[in-house]
Design an enzyme around this catalytic site. Structure first.
Site, PDB file in Angstrom:
ATOM      1  N   LYS A  65       0.900  -1.361  -0.129  1.00 62.91           N
ATOM      2  CA  LYS A  65      -0.016  -0.240  -0.197  1.00 62.91           C
ATOM      3  C   LYS A  65       0.872   1.324   0.152  1.00 62.91           C
ATOM      4  CE  LYS A  65      -3.860  -1.565   2.267  1.00 62.91           C
ATOM      5  NZ  LYS A  65      -4.696  -1.695   3.372  1.00 62.91           N
ATOM      6  N   PHE A 113     -16.168   4.583   6.855  1.00 63.68           N
ATOM      7  CA  PHE A 113     -14.255   4.913   6.994  1.00 63.68           C
ATOM      8  C   PHE A 113     -14.274   4.873   5.308  1.00 63.68           C
ATOM      9  CE2 PHE A 113     -14.276   0.181   7.962  1.00 63.68           C
ATOM     10  CZ  PHE A 113     -13.500  -0.736   6.120  1.00 63.68           C
ATOM     11  N   ARG A 141      -2.673 -13.943   4.146  1.00 62.97           N
ATOM     12  CA  ARG A 141      -3.532 -13.373   5.709  1.00 62.97           C
ATOM     13  C   ARG A 141      -2.493 -13.717   7.078  1.00 62.97           C
ATOM     14  NH1 ARG A 141      -7.404  -9.845   4.230  1.00 62.97           N
ATOM     15  NH2 ARG A 141      -8.175 -10.024   6.136  1.00 62.97           N
ATOM     16  N   ARG A 158       2.166  -6.616   9.309  1.00 63.98           N
ATOM     17  CA  ARG A 158       1.249  -5.401  10.061  1.00 63.98           C
ATOM     18  C   ARG A 158       2.228  -5.018  12.283  1.00 63.98           C
ATOM     19  NH1 ARG A 158      -4.256  -6.273   7.633  1.00 63.98           N
ATOM     20  NH2 ARG A 158      -4.284  -4.772   5.611  1.00 63.98           N
ATOM     21  N   HIS A 171      -1.582  -5.276   1.321  1.00 67.17           N
ATOM     22  CA  HIS A 171      -3.570  -5.993   1.334  1.00 67.17           C
ATOM     23  C   HIS A 171      -3.262  -7.224   1.075  1.00 67.17           C
ATOM     24  CE1 HIS A 171      -7.290  -6.923   0.163  1.00 67.17           C
ATOM     25  NE2 HIS A 171      -6.734  -7.341  -1.289  1.00 67.17           N
TER      26      HIS A 171
HETATM   27  P1  IDP Z   1      -7.989  -5.704   5.510  1.00 68.57           P
HETATM   28  O1  IDP Z   1      -7.159  -5.145   4.746  1.00 68.57           O
HETATM   29  O2  IDP Z   1      -7.750  -6.460   6.962  1.00 68.57           O
HETATM   30  O3  IDP Z   1      -8.621  -7.470   4.963  1.00 68.57           O
HETATM   31  P2  IDP Z   1     -10.888  -4.544   5.734  1.00 68.57           P
HETATM   32  O4  IDP Z   1     -10.944  -4.828   7.467  1.00 68.57           O
HETATM   33  O5  IDP Z   1     -10.796  -5.368   4.428  1.00 68.57           O
HETATM   34  O6  IDP Z   1      -9.277  -5.221   6.397  1.00 68.57           O
HETATM   35  O7  IDP Z   1     -10.785  -3.039   5.409  1.00 68.57           O
HETATM   36  C1  IDP Z   1      -9.685  -2.571   3.943  1.00 68.57           C
HETATM   37  C2  IDP Z   1      -8.873  -1.394   4.512  1.00 68.57           C
HETATM   38  O8  IDP Z   1      -9.462  -0.661   5.293  1.00 68.57           O
HETATM   39  C3  IDP Z   1      -7.857  -2.319   6.181  1.00 68.57           C
HETATM   40  O9  IDP Z   1      -6.556  -2.726   5.361  1.00 68.57           O
HETATM   41  C4  IDP Z   1      -7.404  -0.233   5.904  1.00 68.57           C
HETATM   42  O10 IDP Z   1      -6.551   0.299   5.263  1.00 68.57           O
HETATM   43  C5  IDP Z   1      -8.973   0.482   5.759  1.00 68.57           C
HETATM   44  N1  IDP Z   1      -9.647   0.187   7.511  1.00 68.57           N
HETATM   45  C6  IDP Z   1     -10.266  -0.660   8.106  1.00 68.57           C
HETATM   46  N2  IDP Z   1     -11.208  -0.769   9.213  1.00 68.57           N
HETATM   47  C7  IDP Z   1     -10.798   0.931   8.963  1.00 68.57           C
HETATM   48  C8  IDP Z   1     -11.301   2.042  10.080  1.00 68.57           C
HETATM   49  O11 IDP Z   1     -11.841   1.245  11.089  1.00 68.57           O
HETATM   50  N3  IDP Z   1     -10.820   3.056   9.777  1.00 68.57           N
HETATM   51  C9  IDP Z   1     -10.271   2.914   8.959  1.00 68.57           C
HETATM   52  N4  IDP Z   1      -9.290   2.623   7.741  1.00 68.57           N
HETATM   53  C10 IDP Z   1     -10.014   1.388   8.328  1.00 68.57           C
HETATM   54 MG    MG Z   2     -10.081  -7.407   3.670  1.00 68.11          MG
END
Ligand code: IDP
Ligand code: MG
Length: 209
Positions: A65, A113, A141, A158, A171
């Site tokens: 990212k 968000f 993952r 992370r 991601h």
């Molecule tokens: P993941 O990347 O661990 O699968 P997801 O819940 O799919 O997480 O969320 C996608 C991306 O959105 C996250 O990796 C993060 O960059 C961002 N994100 C997730 N939750 C939040 C939040 O509550 N506030 C701001 N950004 C968020």
């Molecule tokens: Mg996701």
């Protein structure tokens, strides 16, 4: 040939219904055997099996990212996936547009968000990677850790590099179906390179491929 064998791709086991067929297969004495890709190659008529097993390997989409790019961590992060034993079959640098962001993060576009996520993911270039390996989706993952860097275990990407929930460096597709969908968004079929590596035989055993 295909109809004469029963495949259990999960266990990588093939059983032969007609035992007289076994005489046609050198090295196989029992009526159930672990499929060895190297042995299958000896018999051209069994190449359909090899293809099926090959397809049982998973592919997953990884993005390095914009935060990781700005922090010049792309090489270090790519190395982690290579060192793990995953094979890189697609790789490109690109700028995510708002349209691409909405397509990729379709499940999140209505979430509060999302505007921040869109601003973040479009803020600079990303490196998109397609990695291949046995259970590549869940492997990546696990390597990533949980969404929030503050809650990610040390040893994960992370957990080792981040303190943020949003700026979490990578991601990775969250399931095999998502992986298929996301790879199509970022890569044309001809941009994925199918190749064998000489060390591939030493990365995992035949019955895990
Ligand atoms: P993941 O990347 O661990 O699968 P997801 O819940 O799919 O997480 O969320 C996608 C991306 O959105 C996250 O990796 C993060 O960059 C961002 N994100 C997730 N939750 C939040 C939040 O509550 N506030 C701001 N950004 C968020
Ligand atoms: Mg996701």
């Amino acid at each position: 040939m295909k109809g004469e064998f029963h495949f259990n791709l999960k266990r990588r086991v093939a059983s032969v219904k007609d035992s007289s067929l076994l005489t046609k297969i050198p090295h196989f004495k029992a009526d159930t055997f672990i499929v060895s890709r190297s042995k299958i190659r000896l018999l051209p008529s069994l190449q359909t099996i090899e293809k099926e097993i090959h397809m049982a390997l998973e592919r997953t989409l990884i993005l390095i990212k914009p935060d990781a790019m700005q922090r010049r961590l792309a090489g270090s992060l790519l190395s982690r996936f290579e060192n793990k034993g995953l094979k890189i079959i697609g790789l490109k640098l690109l700028q995510v547009t708002k349209e691409l962001s909405a397509e990729h993060y379709a499940e999140h576009v209505t979430k509060p968000f999302y505007p921040l996520l869109e601003e973040f993911i479009t803020s600079g270039p990303v490196v998109a990677i397609v990695a291949e390996g046995p259970e590549a989706v869940s492997t990546v993952r696990l390597m990533m850790g949980s969404t929030n860097g503050r809650e990610s275990a040390p040893g994960t990407i992370r957990g080792d590099y981040g303190v943020s929930r949003q700026m979490n460096l990578v991601h990775g597709s969250d399931g095999p179906e998502a992986a298929v969908r996301e790879i199509k968004i970022y890569f044309k079929p001809e941009e994925l390179v199918d190749y064998a590596t000489s060390l591939g035989e030493w990365v995992c055993a035949d019955d895990e491929k």
